[in-house]
Write an enzyme that holds these catalytic residues in place. Structure first.
Site, PDB file in Angstrom:
ATOM      1  N   VAL A  14       0.701  -1.010   0.006  1.00  0.00           N
ATOM      2  CA  VAL A  14       0.145  -0.470  -0.241  1.00  0.00           C
ATOM      3  C   VAL A  14       0.801   1.158   0.079  1.00  0.00           C
ATOM      4  CG1 VAL A  14      -2.322   1.032   1.028  1.00  0.00           C
ATOM      5  CG2 VAL A  14      -1.441  -0.890   0.953  1.00  0.00           C
ATOM      6  N   LYS A 105      -6.588  -0.149   9.598  1.00  0.00           N
ATOM      7  CA  LYS A 105      -8.055  -0.355  10.421  1.00  0.00           C
ATOM      8  C   LYS A 105      -7.995  -1.134  12.300  1.00  0.00           C
ATOM      9  CE  LYS A 105      -8.257  -4.392   7.401  1.00  0.00           C
ATOM     10  NZ  LYS A 105      -6.558  -4.101   6.800  1.00  0.00           N
ATOM     11  N   GLU A 129      -9.957   7.477   5.663  1.00  0.00           N
ATOM     12  CA  GLU A 129     -10.708   6.291   4.629  1.00  0.00           C
ATOM     13  C   GLU A 129     -10.557   4.689   3.922  1.00  0.00           C
ATOM     14  OE1 GLU A 129     -13.250   8.100   2.764  1.00  0.00           O
ATOM     15  OE2 GLU A 129     -13.753   5.812   2.920  1.00  0.00           O
ATOM     16  N   GLY A 134     -11.440  -0.653   1.259  1.00  0.00           N
ATOM     17  CA  GLY A 134     -10.261   0.076   0.527  1.00  0.00           C
ATOM     18  C   GLY A 134     -10.705   0.554  -0.357  1.00  0.00           C
ATOM     19  N   GLY A 187      -2.535 -14.481  -3.711  1.00  0.00           N
ATOM     20  CA  GLY A 187      -1.838 -13.802  -2.834  1.00  0.00           C
ATOM     21  C   GLY A 187      -2.849 -12.818  -2.494  1.00  0.00           C
ATOM     22  N   GLU A 190      -3.395 -14.105   3.128  1.00  0.00           N
ATOM     23  CA  GLU A 190      -1.758 -14.296   4.135  1.00  0.00           C
ATOM     24  C   GLU A 190      -1.166 -16.003   4.009  1.00  0.00           C
ATOM     25  OE1 GLU A 190      -0.622 -11.358   6.879  1.00  0.00           O
ATOM     26  OE2 GLU A 190      -2.049  -9.875   5.382  1.00  0.00           O
ATOM     27  N   ASP A 201     -10.843  -9.241  11.201  1.00  0.00           N
ATOM     28  CA  ASP A 201     -10.347  -7.701   9.640  1.00  0.00           C
ATOM     29  C   ASP A 201     -12.062  -7.713   9.922  1.00  0.00           C
ATOM     30  OD1 ASP A 201      -9.299  -7.162   7.451  1.00  0.00           O
ATOM     31  OD2 ASP A 201     -11.502  -6.912   7.162  1.00  0.00           O
ATOM     32  N   LYS A 205     -13.728  -3.592  11.076  1.00  0.00           N
ATOM     33  CA  LYS A 205     -14.010  -2.225  10.080  1.00  0.00           C
ATOM     34  C   LYS A 205     -15.650  -2.033  10.805  1.00  0.00           C
ATOM     35  CE  LYS A 205     -11.727  -4.532   5.978  1.00  0.00           C
ATOM     36  NZ  LYS A 205     -10.725  -5.555   4.879  1.00  0.00           N
ATOM     37  N   GLY A 302      -5.906  -3.763  -2.293  1.00  0.00           N
ATOM     38  CA  GLY A 302      -4.552  -3.638  -3.298  1.00  0.00           C
ATOM     39  C   GLY A 302      -4.015  -2.021  -3.439  1.00  0.00           C
TER      40      GLY A 302
HETATM   41  N1  HSE Z   1      -7.167  -8.903   4.371  1.00  0.00           N
HETATM   42  C1  HSE Z   1      -8.008  -7.774   3.404  1.00  0.00           C
HETATM   43  C2  HSE Z   1      -9.650  -8.649   3.141  1.00  0.00           C
HETATM   44  C3  HSE Z   1      -7.471  -6.242   3.269  1.00  0.00           C
HETATM   45  O1  HSE Z   1      -8.975  -9.542   3.030  1.00  0.00           O
HETATM   46  O2  HSE Z   1     -10.084  -7.595   2.578  1.00  0.00           O
HETATM   47  C4  HSE Z   1      -7.480  -4.970   3.758  1.00  0.00           C
HETATM   48  O3  HSE Z   1      -8.212  -4.813   5.100  1.00  0.00           O
END
Ligand code: HSE
Length: 426
Positions: A14, A105, A129, A134, A187, A190, A201, A205, A302
């Site tokens: 990023v 985040k 933001e 993303g 990719g 992880e 995650d 958010k 991305g």
């Molecule tokens: N790992 C997150 C996803 C992207 O798969 O959406 C970054 O927040």
């Protein structure tokens, strides 16, 4: 022309995308926005990587003190991820009078209250933001475009990795493990996929998005969380037959009983706009009292999509004199006056393995009815050699606790049936 100096902390995917966007679009921003945005400093341990991006050696540092002392720098972009050293660096930047743009985040979700306090104290901006979804401009849409609405609910596919995995399981009939391997080889996921596949995650958010939407702190610890690791591909195929698609949904509702926040796999009708959001794409479906429904769709991760959100914040920060902070008291914990719903309402898909004998279906439905659960749809497959048959039920809307109690009773009551899967239906 107004000059704005940027420092980038971290030149990973990023950070690299942000550097590229800022440098390649520099002339464009001069023409369109009337500001000259220059990258004056990058904090990066891997000097070779920084040099390979064309960054002058004199602008590369490993010290946050250098960044804070650099009078050419007005805005610090933090794209390191994780809590430390990101938190220390962001606080140092704010305390030295620099505005901060972050994509982190987890940091903003867990420590946004501390960061905002420092930003306010120092008269700096704090923009985030890129923390959520993303390249999809969800935060500014909520803050600057939908602010005339009372937001009733938001429902989103806000994790691309899990959406990719579920799409592969649905379309190709592969198992969770096979789909995960493919996501890793591309990719998306992880090597340690826990944060994505267990829903952390999405929870970070959703905490940020629901706090903004409902004007009160929604700590991530208040969010019901379930990941996708236990999903069996067979349920996606039964779901398809019933007209549903399975997604990992992040749901926030502002109800008369309080705020309801949850992240879990759920079936949605195949005609719902979110059902067509496939592969690693993200989308958020927002309901406001004036606007009715709005859906934002796009790339949730991305290099360049995330850079789009970061650079948008940099330009916004550079072109606005007044900084806006939260519309609510941004504290670590929830406001004691805010109520949270714990026993929420939903319809349910229930798959059972039942003995193929007279009266078994009626025993199942009588347990459900005892717990106030009414059945809307049933599929029963032909018997198998072991004498067990799969029964698939979809219920009308009921309370979560009713379903958990009914499932416990079926599983413990003499072996006439056992519950193999329970999936909420939105
Ligand atoms: N790992 C997150 C996803 C992207 O798969 O959406 C970054 O927040």
């Amino acid at each position: 022309m107004k000059k704005v100096g940027v420092a980038i902390l971290g030149l990973g995917v990023v950070g690299g995308g942000t550097y590229k966007t800022l440098t390649e679009h520099r002339e464009f921003y001069k023409q369109i926005h009337g500001i000259d945005i220059a990258v004056e400093s990058v904090l990066e341990r891997n000097v070779e990587r920084a040099l390979s991006l064309g960054i002058e050696k004199s602008k590369i540092t490993q010290s946050i003190d250098d960044v804070c002392a650099n009078s050419e720098v007005n805005i610090v972009v933090e794209v390191l991820g994780g809590i430390e050293p990101a938190k220390t660096f962001v606080l140092a930047a704010l305390n030295s009078g620099k505005s901060v743009v972050t994509s982190n985040k987890e940091l903003y979700c867990k420590y946004g209250h501390e960061l905002e306090k420092a930003a306010k104290l120092n008269g700096c901006g704090l923009y985030y933001e890129a923390t959520c979804v993303g390249g999809v401009p969800i935060i500014r849409t909520l803050l600057d475009n939908l602010q005339g609405n009372k937001i009733n609910s938001l429902m989103g596919i806000i994790n691309g990795t899990t959406n990719y995995i579920l799409t592969k399981m649905t379309d190709c009939g592969v198992s969770y493990n096979e789909a995960l391997k493919e996501a890793q080889s591309l990719g998306y996921a992880e090597a340690n996929p826990t944060a994505d596949v267990e829903g952390f995650d999405a929870v970070y958010k959703l905490s940020i998005l629901s706090s903004i939407s409902f004007h009160t702190k929604v700590p991530y610890t208040k969010i019901h969380r379930e990941g996708i690791t236990k999903i069996d591909a067979v349920d996606l195929q039964y779901g398809k037959r019933l007209g549903y698609v399975l997604k990992l949904l992040a749901i926030g509702k502002n109800t008369a009983d309080g705020i309801e926040v949850r992240v879990h796999p759920a079936f949605i009708k195949s005609a719902h706009p979110l059902a067509g959001v496939n592969d690693s794409y993200n989308a958020v479906y927002i309901s406001g009292d004036c606007v009715e429904n709005v859906m934002l769709y796009g790339r949730g991760a991305g290099a360049l999509p995330t850079a789009s959100a970061i650079v948008g914040d940099v330009i916004y920060c550079a072109t606005h004199n007044n900084f806006n902070y939260s519309t609510f008291e941004n504290t670590e914990n929830a406001d004691p006056a805010t109520k949270f719903v714990t026993d929420f309402k939903s319809a349910y898909y229930i798959r059972l393995k039942a003995q193929d004998k007279a009266g078994v279906l009626s025993k199942v439905t009588s347990v459900l009815s005892k717990h106030n659960i009414s059945v809307a749809q049933v599929i029963q497959e032909n018997g198998r050699s072991d004498g067990a048959v799969p029964i698939i039920l979809v219920t009308h809307e009921t309370y979560e606790n009713n379903v958990q109690n009914a499932v416990a009773e079926i599983n413990s009551d003499g072996g006439f049936a056992s519950v193999s899967a329970v999936i909420r239906v939105c």
